[in-house]
Design an enzyme around this catalytic site. Sequence first.
Site, PDB file in Angstrom:
ATOM      1  N   TYR A   1       0.815  -1.221   0.000  1.00 10.69           N
ATOM      2  CA  TYR A   1       0.000   0.000   0.000  1.00 10.69           C
ATOM      3  C   TYR A   1       0.849   1.272   0.000  1.00 10.69           C
ATOM      4  O   TYR A   1       0.733   2.105   0.896  1.00 10.69           O
ATOM      5  CB  TYR A   1      -0.959   0.008   1.195  1.00 10.69           C
ATOM      6  CG  TYR A   1      -2.018  -1.067   1.116  1.00 10.69           C
ATOM      7  CD1 TYR A   1      -3.199  -0.840   0.423  1.00 10.69           C
ATOM      8  CD2 TYR A   1      -1.820  -2.310   1.706  1.00 10.69           C
ATOM      9  CE1 TYR A   1      -4.166  -1.827   0.317  1.00 10.69           C
ATOM     10  CE2 TYR A   1      -2.780  -3.308   1.609  1.00 10.69           C
ATOM     11  CZ  TYR A   1      -3.947  -3.060   0.915  1.00 10.69           C
ATOM     12  OH  TYR A   1      -4.890  -4.038   0.823  1.00 10.69           O
TER      13      TYR A   1
ATOM     14  N   TYR B   1     -11.363  -8.587   7.189  1.00  9.78           N
ATOM     15  CA  TYR B   1     -10.252  -8.574   6.232  1.00  9.78           C
ATOM     16  C   TYR B   1      -9.950 -10.013   5.812  1.00  9.78           C
ATOM     17  O   TYR B   1      -9.769 -10.881   6.659  1.00  9.78           O
ATOM     18  CB  TYR B   1      -8.984  -7.944   6.825  1.00  9.78           C
ATOM     19  CG  TYR B   1      -7.848  -7.971   5.821  1.00  9.78           C
ATOM     20  CD1 TYR B   1      -7.816  -7.056   4.772  1.00  9.78           C
ATOM     21  CD2 TYR B   1      -6.861  -8.945   5.879  1.00  9.78           C
ATOM     22  CE1 TYR B   1      -6.818  -7.115   3.813  1.00  9.78           C
ATOM     23  CE2 TYR B   1      -5.857  -9.013   4.920  1.00  9.78           C
ATOM     24  CZ  TYR B   1      -5.842  -8.086   3.896  1.00  9.78           C
ATOM     25  OH  TYR B   1      -4.863  -8.154   2.936  1.00  9.78           O
TER      26      TYR B   1
ATOM     27  N   ASP C   1     -12.209 -17.927   8.470  1.00 15.63           N
ATOM     28  CA  ASP C   1     -10.879 -17.526   8.008  1.00 15.63           C
ATOM     29  C   ASP C   1      -9.989 -17.389   9.250  1.00 15.63           C
ATOM     30  O   ASP C   1     -10.045 -16.387   9.955  1.00 15.63           O
ATOM     31  CB  ASP C   1     -10.996 -16.206   7.240  1.00 15.63           C
ATOM     32  CG  ASP C   1      -9.649 -15.688   6.767  1.00 15.63           C
ATOM     33  OD1 ASP C   1      -8.608 -16.223   7.208  1.00 15.63           O
ATOM     34  OD2 ASP C   1      -9.641 -14.732   5.959  1.00 15.63           O
TER      35      ASP C   1
ATOM     36  N   LYS D   1      -0.458 -17.641   7.533  1.00 12.97           N
ATOM     37  CA  LYS D   1       0.377 -16.803   8.388  1.00 12.97           C
ATOM     38  C   LYS D   1       1.332 -17.579   9.311  1.00 12.97           C
ATOM     39  O   LYS D   1       2.401 -17.959   8.852  1.00 12.97           O
ATOM     40  CB  LYS D   1      -0.489 -15.808   9.144  1.00 12.97           C
ATOM     41  CG  LYS D   1      -1.018 -14.723   8.190  1.00 12.97           C
ATOM     42  CD  LYS D   1      -1.354 -13.409   8.867  1.00 12.97           C
ATOM     43  CE  LYS D   1      -1.488 -12.298   7.853  1.00 12.97           C
ATOM     44  NZ  LYS D   1      -2.856 -11.890   7.568  1.00 12.97           N
TER      45      LYS D   1
HETATM   46  C1  LIG Z   1      -3.480 -11.788   6.240  1.00 11.08           C
HETATM   47  C2  LIG Z   1      -4.838 -12.334   6.081  1.00 11.08           C
HETATM   48  C3  LIG Z   1      -5.297 -12.805   4.837  1.00 11.08           C
HETATM   49  C4  LIG Z   1      -4.456 -12.714   3.581  1.00 11.08           C
HETATM   50  O1  LIG Z   1      -3.305 -13.482   3.640  1.00 11.08           O
HETATM   51  P1  LIG Z   1      -2.075 -13.181   2.641  1.00 11.08           P
HETATM   52  O2  LIG Z   1      -1.082 -14.251   2.966  1.00 11.08           O
HETATM   53  O3  LIG Z   1      -1.618 -11.795   2.930  1.00 11.08           O
HETATM   54  O4  LIG Z   1      -2.611 -13.314   1.259  1.00 11.08           O
HETATM   55  C5  LIG Z   1      -6.562 -13.333   4.779  1.00 11.08           C
HETATM   56  N1  LIG Z   1      -7.347 -13.404   5.868  1.00 11.08           N
HETATM   57  C6  LIG Z   1      -6.945 -12.976   7.078  1.00 11.08           C
HETATM   58  C7  LIG Z   1      -7.848 -13.112   8.253  1.00 11.08           C
HETATM   59  C8  LIG Z   1      -5.681 -12.411   7.231  1.00 11.08           C
HETATM   60  O5  LIG Z   1      -5.300 -11.957   8.436  1.00 11.08           O
END
Ligand SMILES: *Cc1c(COP(=O)(O)O)cnc(C)c1O
Length: 430
Positions: free
Chosen positions: A18, A147, A248, A277
């Site tokens: 960004y 997100y 997620d 992550k």
């Molecule tokens: C960071 C994140 C993503 C995206 O993951 P990237 O490896 O950056 O593509 C998706 N969902 C959540 C909840 C996240 O924290």
Amino acid sequence: MTTDELLEWDQTHLWHPYTSTTHPQQTYPVASAKGCVITLEDGRELIDGMSSWWCAIHGYSHPILTSAITEQADHLAHIMFGGLTHRPAVELGKLLVERILPEGMDRLFYSDSGSVSVEVALKMAIQYQLAHGRRGHTHFATISRGYHGDTWHAMSVCDPVTSMHSLFSGTLPAHYFAPQPRCAFGAEWDPDDLRPMRELVAVHRDELAGIIVEPIVQGAGGMYFYHPMYLEGLRALCDEYDLLLIFDEIATGFGRIGELLATYFTDIKPDIITIGKAMTGGYMTLACTVTTQEIADTICSGEAGCFMHGPTFMANPMACAVSKASIELLLSQDWRGRVRHIEQKLRDGLTPLQELSGVREVRCLGAIGVVEMKEPVDMERLIPDFVEEGIWVRPFGRLVYLEPQFMAITDDQLDRLIDGLSHVLRAHDR
Ligand SMILES: *Cc1c(COP(=O)(O)O)cnc(C)c1O
């Protein structure tokens, strides 16, 4: 290249997350990172308060993880996953199924980033509905301030106001947003919190494939912690309308919030989980989308006869090997005790900031401590001050937060993070 030349080339040619090419942000050149200390090229040392965005948990350059990845690189760095398989992929999968994932969630799809694993989850839900003959069920319901990543469909389920919806409007698939749950984690549960989502789902029942949320902790959309009962309500709604429930867990997975998954704060299971992550302890990019046999088999019984996705770097052996090593290292220690201890220290250390006039709220959960300000912070002024204090903290919007590497940080380092952050916020409050 001197450090100055390096920085100049960086500012001219490289995009950072960004950023603008006409007004580049200040960047700090990192020479090395070990444990919870980041060393800059000029020799300054910063205590890491960010875990490189949730990813690193055992400390940078951990000898066990480094040897897992270098040994793997030595005999199989990468191989296509089409038609071939390998020990790291299978052994990691087995470990995830036996030790991390809820019972019955044992069909795994590896991918190379969190955003892609979210795309995969959404495609799975749509293929599942198609296989059941429910055409037109191609939309998703979610909550505000979420997100889920920056790729096309992932960004379409991010918060419509704070993300890129207006910029890309007209080209993004339309999804449906209920308000952020009002009942916070730890507060009293009010069943009325679910009413907006219930109404939204009832109205759009013929278009929806599923509901996707970050369970309990909303990360990059607001660092907000909500009540687990909200998730149980979503489960009931999904059952009632034959929707798939997608959690997620890319940010919440692997112990950060005091459970191995946020799902374990509830008595229910979702239909699909995404993880990423911290999955490799911060060494490499790797993610996974997980579902049940029933859903996987249904998807594959549909018109396409298979699940339609296949990344080039799927199940990269080095990523799988280091992920397995990271998870084994986590599970071999008292991660739960460590997270609980850090939560207490963050709470004790950050709560006094509530008295500052610019602070709206301080909240902590697991190894996450958030100071929400009343106004967006001026990153260009705050970050150099944090660096001056010898800490690496990168706020966004109104949020100044610490998420230290919970398996590695010492009490002394944590105190210095809290003190440095407090000192800077107090100085800016005057
Ligand atoms: C960071 C994140 C993503 C995206 O993951 P990237 O490896 O950056 O593509 C998706 N969902 C959540 C909840 C996240 O924290």
